[in-house]
Structures are given as structure tokens and as C-alpha cells.
Enzyme design. Structure first.
Site, short mmCIF file in Angstrom:
data_model
loop_
_atom_site.label_atom_id
_atom_site.label_comp_id
_atom_site.label_asym_id
_atom_site.label_seq_id
_atom_site.Cartn_x
_atom_site.Cartn_y
_atom_site.Cartn_z
N THR A 242 35.61 49.50 45.77
CA THR A 242 34.54 50.08 46.60
C THR A 242 34.37 49.17 47.50
OG1 THR A 242 33.73 49.85 43.91
CG2 THR A 242 31.96 49.00 45.46
N HIS A 291 43.23 50.78 40.94
CA HIS A 291 43.35 49.87 42.20
C HIS A 291 44.67 49.15 43.36
CE1 HIS A 291 39.43 51.19 42.26
NE2 HIS A 291 38.71 49.58 41.49
N1 CTP Z 1 37.81 41.96 45.93
C1 CTP Z 1 38.53 41.64 45.85
N2 CTP Z 1 39.24 40.09 44.72
C2 CTP Z 1 38.92 40.14 43.82
C3 CTP Z 1 37.51 41.16 43.45
C4 CTP Z 1 36.97 41.72 44.06
O1 CTP Z 1 39.11 41.76 47.29
N3 CTP Z 1 40.14 39.18 42.99
C5 CTP Z 1 36.62 42.92 46.04
C6 CTP Z 1 37.20 44.74 46.23
O2 CTP Z 1 37.49 45.36 46.60
C7 CTP Z 1 36.02 45.19 44.99
C8 CTP Z 1 35.08 44.72 44.95
O3 CTP Z 1 35.27 42.92 45.62
O4 CTP Z 1 36.03 46.86 44.82
C9 CTP Z 1 33.82 44.41 44.33
O5 CTP Z 1 34.32 43.92 43.14
P1 CTP Z 1 34.63 44.19 41.65
O6 CTP Z 1 33.28 43.92 41.31
O7 CTP Z 1 35.23 43.19 41.04
O8 CTP Z 1 35.19 45.81 42.34
P2 CTP Z 1 35.67 46.16 40.94
O9 CTP Z 1 35.06 46.42 39.78
O10 CTP Z 1 37.33 45.21 40.35
O11 CTP Z 1 36.50 46.99 41.19
P3 CTP Z 1 35.95 48.40 41.83
O12 CTP Z 1 35.79 48.31 43.30
O13 CTP Z 1 36.31 49.98 40.84
O14 CTP Z 1 34.39 48.72 41.76
#
Ligand code: CTP
EC number: 2.4.3.-
Length: 317
Positions: A242, A291
Site C-alpha cells: 500500500t 510483499h
Molecule cells: N510499512 C513499512 N514497514 C513496516 C510496516 C509497514 O515500510 N514495518 C509500510 C509499507 O509500505 C506498508 C505501509 O507501511 O504498505 C502500511 O503498512 P501496513 O498497514 O502494515 O500494510 P500491510 O498490511 O503490511 O501491507 P499492505 O501493503 O498489503 O497493506
């Protein structure tokens, strides 16, 4: 003319799940960082060859009707029917039509935000994008409150709202939606078949309680287009996060882009443990299946070094 080096090498990037190579390089809120306007404009132009955020941010009402059949992007063999509720909530015009902002913040959900004190700085940006309905009230000092666009993967309903099993959880979600107060709620409804009911529940809740949000449902081509753009820059991403989708879209309507909460590593730059999400209760680090976040991070870090965006992974001044 300087080349845009996103991958940082001439060969396809290798997935690196360790902290190596990142921990020393990005200093807290680096005073040295300067925006590179020329490069930002060039990136916008390149991305426009693949997608146009103004159009791809949402399917519009005129393009679908109730009953239309849609094939899920990740599950091509599965289909869904456009429901009456979904149709009602499709925007008539793009929520980003003719929008331009001086500075935008994209707030990822990494635990690196905790104790960052970045809340105030985040809230000063003209447009603030958040991910997956992440909570803000309790963390305002570190993450801020301003929300202009927030994403919501259908899985959030399961992970954070117990699949609305009872009235208490329904009420919690409803309150969170009410708190958005006119922001854009961006729901990837057509990605994977698993989210069907969850999207319907949310749509129903919004309509029934006249929640003041501007719903948007990303176009069917967005994901492939984003992947295509990064691929041509030698960043081989199977399934963009995302956060990366938001950055790619934001290049269209934001002059300067500031990223917070992007840190997909279990240790911070000082080797202290980092929660996967800033709102997690435990430290357990579970990177999302499918991812390639460290690879994305490497690409973003290269862009930071060239002044195309600013990554903050430490404390704010
Ligand atoms: N992110 C990151 N490092 C982490 C957690 C998240 O860089 N430890 C960034 C990622 O780009 C991620 C965004 O923050 O897409 C939002 O986090 P999250 O809601 O956790 O997204 P996910 O569910 O992990 O993945 P998705 O992209 O499928 O929503």
C-alpha cells in the site's frame, strides 16, 4: 541529463531482509536533504506513462453499473458482481481531480514511528495519506492526526475489527469511519476474492449511517501499472505494498513527498527492536506474505538520496 537511479545498480535488485546497508545511511530528519524538483518532475512524467493518479485512484460511477461482473486482479478466475451499495458509493468524479499540493506526507505503519515525535510535522503537510485505517488518536504525538486519504485493505476488518462479530466491533468501526470526517477512504475492493463480504459490510455501514467519507475504489489497472513502472526501473516487485502504491500515486499531485513509518526491519538504526506496526501490542515481526518490502525500501532510499522524496526513519526535530 542525470539518470534516475532507483534500483541503485544496473542489475535486478536482490531481496535483502537484513538491516545491512540501511542502518548507517539515513540519519534522523537529515538536515542535508534537499528537494530535487527537476527529478521529481521527471519521475512524475515517467509514471504518467503507466498510470494517472487522477483516473486510477478510483473507478467512477459512469464506468460501471450494478450487476456488472468484475474479475479479481489476483484471482482472475473468481468474479464479483457490482452491488447496488458499491455502485452508490462510486465517486462521480475523481476525488483528486485537478488537485495539487505543495507537500504531502505518506504515513506507513512501521513501529519506527513510536517515540519519533513526528506528529506535529506530519500534520503540517498539505495532504496526509495514511494506510489501513491505522489508529491515530492514541499515537498523535508520533503520527499526527490529519488525514486526507486513508486506505483500507478488506483484511483490516478481520485484523483490527474482529470481522464485526458483534455490535461492539461494528460500533468501533463505525466510530473510526465517522472520525474520518470527509477524508477519502480508499478501498482496494477488486484485488482478491477474500475481501468480498468485508467490503460489502463497510459499504453498508457507510450508507446506513450516512458516514461522511469520500469513498474511492482503485481502478482495475492500477496494480499492474504500478508494477510496470517499477519494473522498468529494475525494481522487481511482485505485489506492491500500500505504501508504495501511495507514493506512486502521490507523485502526480504532490510537489514534495515526505515518507514516515517506512521501515520494514526488526531493528532500528541503533539496533533497538522495532514493532512491525506502531500500534501492535507485541514486538513479533511478521512481514506480509507476497510483499518485498526491503526491496521497495531500497528503491525509496535511493530516491531519498537523490532528493526525489524524503524518508524520515528517526526522530523529527
Ligand atoms: N510499512 C513499512 N514497514 C513496516 C510496516 C509497514 O515500510 N514495518 C509500510 C509499507 O509500505 C506498508 C505501509 O507501511 O504498505 C502500511 O503498512 P501496513 O498497514 O502494515 O500494510 P500491510 O498490511 O503490511 O501491507 P499492505 O501493503 O498489503 O497493506
Amino acid at each position: 541529463r542525470a539518470e534516475v537511479v532507483i534500483n541503485g545498480s544496473s542489475s535486478p535488485a536482490v531481496v535483502d531482509r537484513s538491516n545491512e546497508g540501511f542502518k548507517r545511511n539515513i540519519q534522523p530528519a537529515s538536515a542535508k536533504w534537499r528537494h530535487n524538483q527537476t527529478l521529481s518532475l521527471r519521475i512524475r512524467k515517467q509514471i504518467l506513462k503507466f498510470l494517472d493518479a487522477e483516473k486510477d485512484i478510483s473507478v467512477l460511477k459512469g464506468t460501471l453499473k450494478p450487476g456488472d461482473i468484475i474479475h479479481y486482479i489476483f484471482d482472475r478466475d473468481s468474479t464479483m458482481n457490482v452491488s447496488q451499495n458499491l455502485y452508490e458509493l462510486l465517486p462521480r468524479t475523481s476525488p483528486l481531480k485537478n488537485k495539487h499540493f505543495g507537500t504531502c506526507a505518506i504515513v506507513g505503519n512501521s513501529g519506527v514511528l513510536l517515540n519519533s515525535g513526528c506528529g506535529q510535522e506530519i500534520d503540517t503537510h498539505s495532504f496526509v495519506i495514511r494506510c489501513n485505517l491505522a489508529p491515530v488518536q492514541e499515537y498523535a504525538r508520533d503520527v499526527g492526526l490529519k488525514t486526507d486519504l486513508v486506505t483500507m485493505n478488506p483484511s483490516v476488518i478481520q485484523r483490527a475489527f474482529e470481522d464485526l462479530v458483534n455490535a461492539t466491533w461494528r460500533e468501533k468501526l463505525l466510530q473510526r469511519l465517522h472520525s474520518l470526517n470527509g477524508s477519502i477512504l480508499w478501498i482496494p475492493a477488486f484485488m482478491a476474492r477474500g475481501g468480498k463480504e468485508r467490503v460489502e459490510w463497510v459499504n453498508e455501514l457507510i450508507l446506513k449511517h450516512r458516514v461522511n467519507v469520500r469513498t474511492a475504489y482503485p481502478s482495475l489497472r492500477l496494480l499492474h501499472a504500478v508494477r510496470g513502472y517499477w519494473l522498468t526501473n529494475k525494481v522487481h516487485i511482485k505485489r506492491p505494498t500500500t505504501g508504495l502504491l501511495m507514493y506512486t500515486l502521490a507523485t502526480r499531485f504532490c510537489n514534495q513527498i515526505y515518507l514516515y513509518g517506512f521501515w520494514p526491519f526488526p531493528l532500528d538504526q541503533n539496533q533497538n527492536p522495532v514493532k512491525y506496526h506502531y500500534y501492535d501490542s507485541k514486538y513479533g515481526y511478521t512481514s506480509q506474505a507476497g510483499h518485498t518490502m526491503p526491496l521497495e525500501f531500497k528503491a525509496l532510499k535511493n530516491l531519498h538520496e537523490q532528493g526525489a522524496l524524503k524518508l524520515t526513519v528517526g526522530q523529527c526535530d
